[in-house]
Scaffold this active site. Structure first.
Site, PDB file in Angstrom:
ATOM      1  N   GLU A   1     -29.271   7.559 -20.034  1.00  0.00           N
ATOM      2  CA  GLU A   1     -30.169   6.481 -20.425  1.00  0.00           C
ATOM      3  C   GLU A   1     -31.011   6.865 -21.633  1.00  0.00           C
ATOM      4  OE1 GLU A   1     -33.215   3.297 -18.453  1.00  0.00           O
ATOM      5  OE2 GLU A   1     -33.322   5.339 -17.650  1.00  0.00           O
ATOM      6  N   GLU A   2     -31.577   8.059 -21.617  1.00  0.00           N
ATOM      7  CA  GLU A   2     -32.434   8.479 -22.725  1.00  0.00           C
ATOM      8  C   GLU A   2     -31.654   8.559 -24.039  1.00  0.00           C
ATOM      9  OE1 GLU A   2     -34.366   9.872 -18.950  1.00  0.00           O
ATOM     10  OE2 GLU A   2     -32.359  10.058 -19.782  1.00  0.00           O
TER      11      GLU A   2
ATOM     12  N   ASP B   1     -26.356   0.906 -18.193  1.00  0.00           N
ATOM     13  CA  ASP B   1     -27.410   1.907 -18.393  1.00  0.00           C
ATOM     14  C   ASP B   1     -27.744   2.501 -17.038  1.00  0.00           C
ATOM     15  OD1 ASP B   1     -29.772   3.322 -18.873  1.00  0.00           O
ATOM     16  OD2 ASP B   1     -30.998   1.504 -19.016  1.00  0.00           O
TER      17      ASP B   1
END
Length: 369
Positions: A166-167, A148
């Site tokens: 990441e989102e 991540d």
């Protein structure tokens, strides 16, 4: 998806919290080595409460507040006009699934703080060969621990406008969002490993083109605790965006690279042993990192920690350059320490010329001829 039905399910999940969570959830504070394991039903209820914004004192980062070192958890920002509408579709799809079919199993969040770091200059550990892929997505690498590209606040802008790696991962695996409730921001020697998070949604696009593309059924095998055999390892990179989005002189510096190398080592050395790590251009999106330098750092950290690396390069040219460079280092039996010293020599040239004198991969190949 009937919205009235989904909202009713979210409300039911939220109201079930006193029955599901009967004691305080431990906080994973800075410099702790500790884990929190929650059942998927507990997570669903906690996230339902976050949807209705029931967690007090969690929307401010001001110094006087108790949770200033923690990310926000209440989902009020999802309803702002500036937040992409499709983010709500990901979240509602998750609630529709878990509200109609209560999930089994659990998710474990483990915080690691590493205080014993290698002496990079004297390391005799040989550089390991890596696998590369010019196409495909990191999260589709079956059987691998997934990196991540984290913000120091776990989840980054998942509840706001953020739509990067990441989102997107947190939107397609919403159980990860609950970590924002109890995981403090990361220090330079820390990482977070998450085991058992399930994928619930398909997506397309990236950044401003991100779109929800429907439900996804995760067929990952399960371990003895009922957790999907998935591992996410979160590590945050330095942000060079304020210095202009270019490879930049500032990041080609010993101290900045040492921080990134230690961070990658802290993360990789705490990933599951004998499991390949799937990664890519860490910190090279909105944080404007140099792709060759970040690749070199990750190869060094993986070699030092004895981990195999699967590197998603996203393009043929970079794939060939990276593979050729690492093949040369392996064939010449180059050590991690030798690469570190070569990087320092490269940084000296950058400092003397106040610009990048050569492409890093070419420099390394020539240096070890």
């Amino acid at each position: 998806m009937a919205f009235t039905t989904v909202f009713g399910r979210i409300a039911a999940l939220a109201c079930d919290l006193p029955n599901l969570v009967t004691e305080p959830i431990p906080l994973l504070k800075k410099q702790m080595n500790a884990s929190v394991t929650l059942t998927k039903q507990q997570i669903a209820s906690l996230l339902a409460n976050a949807f209705f914004c029931t967690f007090p004192r969690r929307n401010s980062a001001q110094d006087q507040y108790e949770y200033r070192d923690f990310p926000t958890i209440n989902m009020s920002t999802l309803f702002q006009r500036s937040t992409p509408l499709d983010k709500l579709r990901f979240i509602l799809n998750y609630f529709d699934r878990v509200g109609s079919h209560p999930p089994a199993g659990s998710v474990t969040f483990t915080r690691h703080a590493l205080h014993s770091l290698p002496d990079w200059e004297t390391s005799t550990v040989p550089i390991r060969m890596i696998k590369t892929s010019p196409s495909g997505l990191i999260e589709d690498a079956r059987g691998c621990a997934t990196v991540d590209f984290s913000n120091k606040m776990l989840g980054g802008g998942v509840l706001g406008r953020g739509t990067m790696q990441e989102e997107i991962y947190f939107l397609t695996h919403p159980e990860l969002i609950v970590g924002r409730l109890f995981c403090a921001s990361l220090d330079d020697n820390e990482s977070i490993v998450v085991t058992g998070a399930e994928r619930y949604s398909k997506y397309s696009g990236y950044g401003h083109t991100l779109k929800f593309e429907g439900d996804f059924v995760d067929t990952s095998s399960r371990d003895e605790r009922g957790r999907p055999r998935t591992t996410l390892i979160a590590m945050d990179a330095l942000d060079f965006s304020q210095r202009g989005c270019s490879p930049g002189v500032m990041q080609h510096h010993t101290q900045a690279t040492l921080r990134e190398l230690n961070k990658a080592y802290c993360t990789f050395s705490r990933s599951p042993p004998n499991v390949c790590i799937a990664t890519g251009h860490w910190g090279c999106g909105v944080f404007c990192g140099s792709r060759p330098l970040k690749a070199a750092v990750q190869v060094m950290a993986a070699s030092q920690s004895g981990r195999d690396l699967l590197y998603f390069t996203q393009e043929e040219t970079f794939d060939v350059q990276l593979s050729t460079t690492i093949s040369t280092l392996v064939a010449k039996h180059v050590s991690v320490g030798q690469v570190w010293n070569a990087l320092c020599a490269f940084f000296s040239l950058v400092e003397q010329q106040a610009s990048l004198p050569a492409q890093l991969f070419g420099f390394l190949v020539h240096h070890f001829k």
